[in-house]
Design a protein around this motif. Sequence first.
Motif, PDB file in Angstrom:
ATOM      1  N   ALA A  40      47.770  28.306  46.087  1.00  0.00           N
ATOM      2  CA  ALA A  40      48.230  29.621  46.535  1.00  0.00           C
ATOM      3  C   ALA A  40      48.911  30.384  45.405  1.00  0.00           C
ATOM      4  CB  ALA A  40      49.195  29.462  47.717  1.00  0.00           C
ATOM      5  N   LEU A  41      49.716  29.705  44.603  1.00  0.00           N
ATOM      6  CA  LEU A  41      50.411  30.374  43.500  1.00  0.00           C
ATOM      7  C   LEU A  41      49.448  30.811  42.405  1.00  0.00           C
ATOM      8  CD1 LEU A  41      53.647  28.242  43.188  1.00  0.00           C
ATOM      9  CD2 LEU A  41      53.401  30.529  44.147  1.00  0.00           C
ATOM     10  N   ARG A  42      48.350  30.096  42.264  1.00  0.00           N
ATOM     11  CA  ARG A  42      47.350  30.456  41.263  1.00  0.00           C
ATOM     12  C   ARG A  42      46.773  31.849  41.543  1.00  0.00           C
ATOM     13  NH1 ARG A  42      43.359  25.802  40.749  1.00  0.00           N
ATOM     14  NH2 ARG A  42      45.185  24.719  39.998  1.00  0.00           N
ATOM     15  N   GLN A  43      46.703  32.210  42.824  1.00  0.00           N
ATOM     16  CA  GLN A  43      46.175  33.522  43.204  1.00  0.00           C
ATOM     17  C   GLN A  43      47.103  34.649  42.773  1.00  0.00           C
ATOM     18  OE1 GLN A  43      45.494  33.363  47.394  1.00  0.00           O
ATOM     19  NE2 GLN A  43      43.898  31.816  47.218  1.00  0.00           N
ATOM     20  N   TYR A  44      48.372  34.340  42.598  1.00  0.00           N
ATOM     21  CA  TYR A  44      49.329  35.368  42.205  1.00  0.00           C
ATOM     22  C   TYR A  44      49.439  35.509  40.695  1.00  0.00           C
ATOM     23  CZ  TYR A  44      50.742  35.531  47.034  1.00  0.00           C
ATOM     24  OH  TYR A  44      50.743  35.673  48.383  1.00  0.00           O
ATOM     25  N   GLY A  45      48.682  34.751  39.957  1.00  0.00           N
ATOM     26  CA  GLY A  45      48.723  34.810  38.497  1.00  0.00           C
ATOM     27  C   GLY A  45      47.666  35.750  37.961  1.00  0.00           C
ATOM     28  N   GLY A  46      46.736  35.191  37.188  1.00  0.00           N
ATOM     29  CA  GLY A  46      45.704  35.976  36.529  1.00  0.00           C
ATOM     30  C   GLY A  46      44.757  36.664  37.479  1.00  0.00           C
ATOM     31  N   VAL A  47      44.456  36.040  38.603  1.00  0.00           N
ATOM     32  CA  VAL A  47      43.525  36.632  39.566  1.00  0.00           C
ATOM     33  C   VAL A  47      44.095  37.936  40.104  1.00  0.00           C
ATOM     34  CG1 VAL A  47      42.396  36.293  41.796  1.00  0.00           C
ATOM     35  CG2 VAL A  47      42.542  34.399  40.188  1.00  0.00           C
ATOM     36  N   MET A  48      45.368  37.917  40.478  1.00  0.00           N
ATOM     37  CA  MET A  48      45.989  39.130  40.996  1.00  0.00           C
ATOM     38  C   MET A  48      46.067  40.199  39.905  1.00  0.00           C
ATOM     39  SD  MET A  48      49.647  39.678  42.851  1.00  0.00           S
ATOM     40  CE  MET A  48      49.158  39.003  44.420  1.00  0.00           C
ATOM     41  N   GLU A  49      46.352  39.779  38.686  1.00  0.00           N
ATOM     42  CA  GLU A  49      46.418  40.726  37.570  1.00  0.00           C
ATOM     43  C   GLU A  49      45.061  41.390  37.344  1.00  0.00           C
ATOM     44  OE1 GLU A  49      48.312  42.849  34.675  1.00  0.00           O
ATOM     45  OE2 GLU A  49      49.262  41.368  35.956  1.00  0.00           O
ATOM     46  N   ASP A  50      43.990  40.607  37.388  1.00  0.00           N
ATOM     47  CA  ASP A  50      42.646  41.158  37.203  1.00  0.00           C
ATOM     48  C   ASP A  50      42.286  42.141  38.313  1.00  0.00           C
ATOM     49  OD1 ASP A  50      42.412  39.608  34.950  1.00  0.00           O
ATOM     50  OD2 ASP A  50      41.230  38.027  35.943  1.00  0.00           O
ATOM     51  N   LYS A  51      42.626  41.803  39.558  1.00  0.00           N
ATOM     52  CA  LYS A  51      42.341  42.709  40.678  1.00  0.00           C
ATOM     53  C   LYS A  51      43.130  44.005  40.541  1.00  0.00           C
ATOM     54  CE  LYS A  51      41.047  39.274  44.103  1.00  0.00           C
ATOM     55  NZ  LYS A  51      41.401  38.602  45.352  1.00  0.00           N
ATOM     56  N   TRP A  52      44.372  43.887  40.080  1.00  0.00           N
ATOM     57  CA  TRP A  52      45.201  45.077  39.889  1.00  0.00           C
ATOM     58  C   TRP A  52      44.608  45.982  38.804  1.00  0.00           C
ATOM     59  CZ3 TRP A  52      48.735  47.721  42.316  1.00  0.00           C
ATOM     60  CH2 TRP A  52      49.483  48.658  41.627  1.00  0.00           C
ATOM     61  N   GLN A  53      44.148  45.373  37.717  1.00  0.00           N
ATOM     62  CA  GLN A  53      43.527  46.153  36.642  1.00  0.00           C
ATOM     63  C   GLN A  53      42.278  46.862  37.142  1.00  0.00           C
ATOM     64  OE1 GLN A  53      44.654  46.862  33.677  1.00  0.00           O
ATOM     65  NE2 GLN A  53      46.471  45.595  33.910  1.00  0.00           N
ATOM     66  N   GLU A  54      41.447  46.176  37.917  1.00  0.00           N
ATOM     67  CA  GLU A  54      40.242  46.797  38.482  1.00  0.00           C
ATOM     68  C   GLU A  54      40.608  47.965  39.383  1.00  0.00           C
ATOM     69  OE1 GLU A  54      37.935  43.847  40.507  1.00  0.00           O
ATOM     70  OE2 GLU A  54      37.693  42.628  38.700  1.00  0.00           O
ATOM     71  N   ARG A  55      41.644  47.783  40.186  1.00  0.00           N
ATOM     72  CA  ARG A  55      42.087  48.859  41.074  1.00  0.00           C
ATOM     73  C   ARG A  55      42.572  50.074  40.296  1.00  0.00           C
ATOM     74  NH1 ARG A  55      46.397  47.280  45.525  1.00  0.00           N
ATOM     75  NH2 ARG A  55      46.557  49.349  46.380  1.00  0.00           N
ATOM     76  N   MET A  56      43.330  49.828  39.240  1.00  0.00           N
ATOM     77  CA  MET A  56      43.829  50.927  38.424  1.00  0.00           C
ATOM     78  C   MET A  56      42.683  51.667  37.728  1.00  0.00           C
ATOM     79  SD  MET A  56      47.034  51.285  38.793  1.00  0.00           S
ATOM     80  CE  MET A  56      46.828  50.841  40.496  1.00  0.00           C
TER      81      MET A  56
END
Length: 138
Positions: free
Chosen positions: A107-123
């Motif tokens: 679960a914590l792994r999802q809050y690392g790089g994966v979340m960062e990548d999704k945020w970048q795509e959204r931006m």
Amino acid sequence: MSLLYGCMYSIRFFDLKKSYKSLQWAENAQRNQLNPFWNIWVFMAMPAIWLVWSLVAYLICLMAYIWRVEGDNLATKTPTRCILGLRIVVSCVLFLGLMYLCLIINALRQYGGVMEDKWQERMESLRFVVYMYRNHKH
């Protein structure tokens, strides 16, 4: 060692409240990144690494103690079935804890790089929408 390192860091980093000391420390940390065995990241991780290894050693000792082979149960006068039941219960609790540890790490792994990548795509998509809106308006 973990507690010792943590206490030493707490005492030393208390001085970093002053901004010039913090800046100097950050500059020194960035300059000394060449050695893979001793750099700022290894330095900062030492208390946590020693804590994890001590927990692993503790669990190994606990399981070795629980599952020790006793030649005769006359000293404890405890039936063999009770001892086996206790061993199984302790082992199941440890196994359950390790399963939850794996789930927490996942679960914590999802809050690392994966979340960062999704945020970048959204931006990026929002920037594209804003760009299209501005160009279409004129």
